[in-house]
Scaffold this active site. Sequence first.
Site, PDB file in Angstrom:
ATOM      1  N   GLU A  19       0.823  -1.217   0.000  1.00 42.80           N
ATOM      2  CA  GLU A  19       0.000   0.000   0.000  1.00 42.80           C
ATOM      3  C   GLU A  19       0.854   1.263   0.000  1.00 42.80           C
ATOM      4  OE1 GLU A  19      -2.898  -0.304   3.163  1.00 42.80           O
ATOM      5  OE2 GLU A  19      -4.146  -1.575   1.912  1.00 42.80           O
ATOM      6  N   GLU A  47      -6.391  -7.756  -0.694  1.00 42.81           N
ATOM      7  CA  GLU A  47      -6.911  -7.807   0.679  1.00 42.81           C
ATOM      8  C   GLU A  47      -8.400  -7.481   0.622  1.00 42.81           C
ATOM      9  OE1 GLU A  47      -4.760  -5.272   3.371  1.00 42.81           O
ATOM     10  OE2 GLU A  47      -2.811  -5.872   2.583  1.00 42.81           O
ATOM     11  N   GLN A 107      -5.076  -6.163  16.747  1.00 42.92           N
ATOM     12  CA  GLN A 107      -5.800  -7.191  17.519  1.00 42.92           C
ATOM     13  C   GLN A 107      -7.303  -7.113  17.316  1.00 42.92           C
ATOM     14  OE1 GLN A 107      -4.649  -7.161  21.703  1.00 42.92           O
ATOM     15  NE2 GLN A 107      -2.725  -6.183  21.115  1.00 42.92           N
ATOM     16  N   MET A 108      -7.808  -5.905  17.015  1.00 38.52           N
ATOM     17  CA  MET A 108      -9.254  -5.725  16.884  1.00 38.52           C
ATOM     18  C   MET A 108      -9.741  -5.958  15.450  1.00 38.52           C
ATOM     19  SD  MET A 108     -10.125  -5.145  19.920  1.00 38.52           S
ATOM     20  CE  MET A 108     -11.824  -4.608  19.807  1.00 38.52           C
TER      21      MET A 108
HETATM   22  C1  GAL Z   1      -4.407  -2.645   4.971  1.00 37.22           C
HETATM   23  C2  GAL Z   1      -2.969  -3.090   5.123  1.00 37.22           C
HETATM   24  C3  GAL Z   1      -2.869  -4.340   5.967  1.00 37.22           C
HETATM   25  C4  GAL Z   1      -3.694  -4.206   7.210  1.00 37.22           C
HETATM   26  C5  GAL Z   1      -5.106  -3.888   6.823  1.00 37.22           C
HETATM   27  C6  GAL Z   1      -6.043  -3.755   7.981  1.00 37.22           C
HETATM   28  O1  GAL Z   1      -4.521  -1.310   4.604  1.00 37.22           O
HETATM   29  O2  GAL Z   1      -2.378  -3.348   3.880  1.00 37.22           O
HETATM   30  O3  GAL Z   1      -1.522  -4.578   6.291  1.00 37.22           O
HETATM   31  O4  GAL Z   1      -3.153  -3.210   7.999  1.00 37.22           O
HETATM   32  O5  GAL Z   1      -5.130  -2.669   6.138  1.00 37.22           O
HETATM   33  O6  GAL Z   1      -7.337  -3.435   7.542  1.00 37.22           O
END
Ligand code: GAL
Length: 669
Positions: free
Chosen positions: A155, A329, A378-379
């Site tokens: 990111e 993601e 953690q959340m």
């Molecule tokens: C994204 C990031 C991840 C994690 C995730 C949590 O933006 O690439 O590493 O932090 O958010 O939602």
Amino acid sequence: MTEQSFMGGFSQLALGVCYYPEHWPEEDWVEDAAQMRALGLRCVRIGEFAWSRLEPQRDQFDFGWLDRAIATLAAEDLKVVLCTPTATPPKWLIDECPEILPGDPASGHVRGFGSRRHYDFSSTVYREEAVRICSVLAQRYGNDARIIGWQTDNELCCHDTAHSRSTAAGQAFQLWCESRYGNIDDLNTAWGNVFWSMEYLSFDSIELPFGAVTETNPAHQMAYRRFASEQILRFHNACCSALEEHIQNQWITHNFIPMKDTQTDCFALAAPLDFVSYDSYPLGRSEFLLGRDEPELARRYMRTGHPDYTAFYLDQCRGLKNRGFWIMEQQPGPVNWAPSNPRPAPGMVALWTLEAIAHGADVVSFFRWRQAKFAQEQMHAGLLRPDRSQSDAWHEIEDVVRVLNILKEESLPQPQAQVALVTDVSAQWVSDIEQQGQGVEAHRVTFQFYRALRRLNVAVDIVSHSADLSHYALVIVASMPIVSETLLEACEQSDATLLFGPRCGAKTPEFQIPPNRAPGLLEPWLNVKVNSVETLRPDVTEPFEYQDQVFQSRLWCEDLTVADATVAAYYQQSRPALVRKGRCLYLATLTDDAFLRQLLGDLLKEREVVICELPEDVRTMTRGSVTFAFNYGATAYTLNRLSDLPLNAEFLVGDAVLAPRGFSIWRSE
Ligand code: GAL
């Protein structure tokens, strides 16, 4: 027109997950991998924050754990996406070279070690270190068939890291200015530095545009943004080249955040990649977009995200390289980083996954496998809870796996659109630098046009100002103060209806008013001149009439002189609101959604593009002969064979009744 999908080693749509073997005891890995496979996942992304485990001290590498993790995953036939760990330089490196750290633009303080993204794109020391670790990894794993490809960094620009107020950035900016402007007088003239006695005597005295008493010169800010974008590209291109030197039969991608948040020319950022990936977090990010200006919408879509919000970014992903993309993601449950972090409504994880596929994603990978039991997130939900029990998303992913099994018989070419929305990062820069009125921001303006089009049930390509526009029926340039000759040439090559939104053409590349006033280069296309601009309070709208109906203007209102062109709507008594000359239109004001739907509907009908106004919560998207329909609402909706459902539709999944937060999929030849 989107060319092709990017399956990246898979022969059909696939699902994956983000995994952190270094966070869990090794004895857990075998079971993790077996469960991933049993769930129907096909690929696993690893390693993006693991530098301190890969190289615990300079030049002392430990690949043993990574080798074993890769072997464990491969034993379950899971393909690995390996990441370069450059988003998290380890402590020993920061101690050795503290000049790597970036400076906070607002305060000037060093942004220190202890989280992530603590590096400066202008640090040549860090660029070399990043290239070094990329090369080391690529040499070791670049020819390993278990690894299908690479994700660079993580990111880029997230956490507002595009801009830095460091010594390295200051020096690099001075050199950049020298190479762009050649001599200091030309820079002073280009920026208009005589205003407020801002003239410089030499390049090495140029400041960064931060920390002054009040606003710094917009031309200075514009130059800085251009520079910062180029620094990011330079850093990223160097990492990609380091990988390319050693890899064979592996691809390279990067997981983008919403394009506006990168502050970077994302079309250029995507150039060295084989395909684009996107990190899709519909809830928190939709809240950021709507929460301030449209709180009632933010409330209504708190557990689903706005029906067009995620799709807006999915279509941007497809447009960046004109091909299919991945979701690297996908939000699986509540996250931890938004102002409030609601649970997605039941069904939404499946809906978002299929919606991504409907808009051109070929692989969707969930973040993350198991909820972390320590440190910052953690959340944040995972597919498993920390004790390995299944979270709410698990069963929805099982549903998606069943749907993908049904779809594997279908050919799913990329979506084809007859409408293009043209974007350019400079529009965002201009509206950030000189907003002029509260709520007037380029990406919000573009989003408003996008959502009007999607309500009319048309597919939209989001393309760059240098894209080929020849095959579109309608081309919309919603917000582009700096219009390029390249864009106008592409407009000439196309016979599309062209619609320009307010403020288009209003600035030169150096952030000045064009010699002929706004709309600058567009004047010959429209025979209009902008006399003045006013901006309105966000809680004020003013009526105007179009086609015998009353609509509302809002936020940004221009006063135009129209020479030889037709005025299609007036506002504020006798001011032209919409002007048309041949196939080219100019809108002098921002408006309500209803007007945009009416106008765009008229323009599309004129070009014989089939439209149908969908209910507020329902959207469809088509890949080849397969159409996906989604219901973001809390009540069921019945599709109608006379409007939103083709007569010859044959259902593959679901039926004409779209359940709340549900979807149906049909084939129609
Ligand atoms: C994204 C990031 C991840 C994690 C995730 C949590 O933006 O690439 O590493 O932090 O958010 O939602």
